[in-house]
Design a protein around this motif. Sequence first.
Motif, PDB file in Angstrom:
ATOM      1  N   HIS A   1      30.677  65.562 -54.830  1.00 17.14           N
ATOM      2  CA  HIS A   1      29.399  65.317 -54.496  1.00 17.14           C
ATOM      3  C   HIS A   1      28.605  66.519 -54.875  1.00 17.14           C
TER       4      HIS A   1
ATOM      5  N   SER B   1      41.545  67.558 -60.097  1.00 20.15           N
ATOM      6  CA  SER B   1      40.201  67.032 -60.012  1.00 20.15           C
ATOM      7  C   SER B   1      39.157  68.091 -60.485  1.00 20.15           C
TER       8      SER B   1
ATOM      9  N   THR C   1      38.169  62.244 -57.308  1.00 23.05           N
ATOM     10  CA  THR C   1      36.644  61.958 -57.360  1.00 23.05           C
ATOM     11  C   THR C   1      35.802  62.761 -58.026  1.00 23.05           C
TER      12      THR C   1
ATOM     13  N   LEU D   1      39.190  59.345 -63.075  1.00 27.83           N
ATOM     14  CA  LEU D   1      38.375  59.428 -61.909  1.00 27.83           C
ATOM     15  C   LEU D   1      38.127  58.349 -61.139  1.00 27.83           C
ATOM     16  N   THR D   2      38.313  58.273 -59.734  1.00 26.42           N
ATOM     17  CA  THR D   2      38.196  57.188 -58.938  1.00 26.42           C
ATOM     18  C   THR D   2      37.011  57.367 -57.938  1.00 26.42           C
ATOM     19  N   GLY D   3      36.787  56.401 -56.967  1.00 26.52           N
ATOM     20  CA  GLY D   3      35.793  56.473 -56.021  1.00 26.52           C
ATOM     21  C   GLY D   3      34.519  56.324 -56.424  1.00 26.52           C
TER      22      GLY D   3
ATOM     23  N   LEU E   1      36.254  54.255 -61.553  1.00 26.95           N
ATOM     24  CA  LEU E   1      35.290  54.351 -60.596  1.00 26.95           C
ATOM     25  C   LEU E   1      35.111  53.153 -59.972  1.00 26.95           C
ATOM     26  N   SER E   2      34.559  52.979 -58.522  1.00 27.35           N
ATOM     27  CA  SER E   2      34.539  51.820 -57.961  1.00 27.35           C
ATOM     28  C   SER E   2      33.091  51.623 -57.469  1.00 27.35           C
TER      29      SER E   2
END
Length: 776
Positions: free
Chosen positions: A653, A626, A650, A671-673, A694-695
């Motif tokens: 942040h 990541s 992810t 990448l996810t989230g 991404l979601s």
Amino acid sequence: MTNAYETESSPWDVIVPFSAHGIEIEQFQMTCVESDGTETKRCESDLCMDDCSDDTCMKGCNNNSYGVFCTDINSDDNSIEPPCRTLEFGFDRFSSYLSDDSDDIAAENSLEPAKFRIFEDTNTSFQVYYNPVYVPVGNVPSWIESGLIFFGGRRWYFVLNSAFGNTNASQLTASIQSAFSNSSNITWVSDAVDIVSLMEIKTPLGLQWYRPDIDDITTTLPLPDNSRLVGTKPICAFCDNNTNPCRHEGVCNSTDGTCACVHKTSGSLCMTIPSGNEHCDLFFNTAEFYYDGGDCCQATCYNSIPGCGGGGLEDIDSAFGENNTNVGGKAHPNCIDPKMVQISIELYRKGKGIEVGIELECNTDTILHLPFEFFDRNSSVINGTQTMLVEDGSDCLLRIGLNDARLEIGRVSVDFKYKVCLGESCENSSTLSESTNDTLYLDGNIRHFRSEFLVSSFWEILSSSSNSDLLRDINSPQGKAIRFESKEGYSHQQNIQLLQRHALLVLSYANGDFLFRDDLGVENRNECEFPLYITCRDGMVTGLDLSNQQVNGSIPSEISLLTTLEHLLLSENSMGGSIPPEIRSLTNLKILDIQSNKFTGKIPDEIGELIKLTHLDLSYNDFHGSIPDSIGELKYLRYLVIESCTLNGTIPHSVGNLTSLVELDLENNFLTGPIPDLSRLTDLVELDLENNALSEFDPESLVPLTKLVTVVVKDNPNIIYIVTVGHELCKKIHFTFYVDCEFNAKHTGDCLNYCNKTQCGDQSVCFNSSSTKGQL
């Protein structure tokens, strides 16, 4: 032109037409040649060739007297410097740009110097312009037998083949007259001699000589051609204990002016020292004589015979605190050249009946040899240290043999160890080699230790910044670099410059030797002289650009030594491996671009310590894992591009803390989230998150970003675009919102027309009126 009655002391001027002023002639002064009977202007009748009746010696002087007033050079008058009786020209010391003239070629090929004496005939000193004439003396080459040297009033002239001879005054007169009337007879011309007074006796000593200017036709005697230098200057070969003593403790015979030389010196004044004679002459083993010309150290002895220095080694009867006058060893005990590097060998043996033999070779030359018989096998303990000097950058091989008769009866344990260190002891110094099981093998009754190691004056500095094992490895980039530095002699550099040089060399050796391409001459140039790759400021490297240079290698940990680096550009190559964590030391780095390579591994957390970074491009590599959360520490970062790197996890942040960011491009990863809150990135112009997994995406977070022009979030199947007619995003000028047309078309056919336009405007916003979640 001068004032009346002041002819002797006044300067003379050249009259300039139509001018009230003249131009003063430098170095020109009249001298009264009529004796006034004073101490300074008085001729002696026994010194003059004529009767001196009018107190002048206009016809010349007798032997040992010269000048207008025939000054006796044997008098106690120290104000008159006598001419040298014998001149010596070392024709073997010619410069590399001699002319093609046969005389010069013959002189250049002469191995012996040529001597010239003051000519005397029938007790009379033959003079030209009140100065002596020199003719050859002793065994001289045939081409110089009829040569002569005379003073022409301003310069000295060298005639190697006089037209009429030089054995008597008549021949000499004719030869000199010929030289005055025909300048082609002049072979060499000296520098000009400053003329202050005719009272002075001139000397050719120390003057530079030239071929004559053959195009000069303005004077009877030619001027020198300064472009045709003759690389030899005469010395005075007649010794005098006061003014011209024999050199190097030679003894002068004042009668005939010859020297009795000592310390194996030779030459007229014992000036030739015995360098390169295969022996270390202790008298000359000092810095003044370059340590006997290198004869005292194996590495600096340049004699053509292998094994310079008395067969390569000198006899010694003491080593490691042991003495053996019957069976001596071999070494270079008088090598004291400070350019060498001192090493020490510590040796420990416990137990009787064990013989020890030692041989040390450096760069294939034997430095130390101690036979088995040197050490007393009946001694219970041998515990000593031997120091020696070896060449910087040497690859050395230490062989130690243990001859133990007890092995025959099955006793194989040996209490023995050794260590090789830099300096005069192994206490608090770097270890270059030591005894281990890996260096031991058995051959009959003899155990052999064999160890290879590098000796370098840079070891102490570099071993703290490079892996010591790699420095020892001759085939590693680090090992190649330290050997190059040691052999090329960069010891004069400051430590920080040495470390900088080392880092670049390691990087070069690890990546196709790019510093050694295209005959760049890295051996003789500073790294800041390579504008193709390197930029510097105040001698320190600030930029390294290897973009698209067909480089295939890796980034070594020594990159951390380039602490002043501001730009590191390695894009479009075939470099691989991981980004070393030592990159954290590049705290001045502003641009890091390594896109389009084959780097692997994780993006290191240490990248967040590059606090001055403004541009970071890691795209098109084979990273995994990541994006590190530490990337949010880069508060000056304006461009973050990590496209097509197979990253997962992810988006941290902490990306929302990059308030200086202008471009954020993370497309083509895994990448996810959710997309983190980006509302603080008020300078953001472009956001590209295409082709990920991404979601979640909240368009409201983009509303405060007034500079935002482009958003690409397509090919993220799980994202639903919630935008209504008249949304703030649709009011942005030049705003482009790239949506997933294929995905949207499956849900609402009337959106397809909008997707083709890829523009957000009042007339082309599509939404699902029957659902609270519209599709853009």
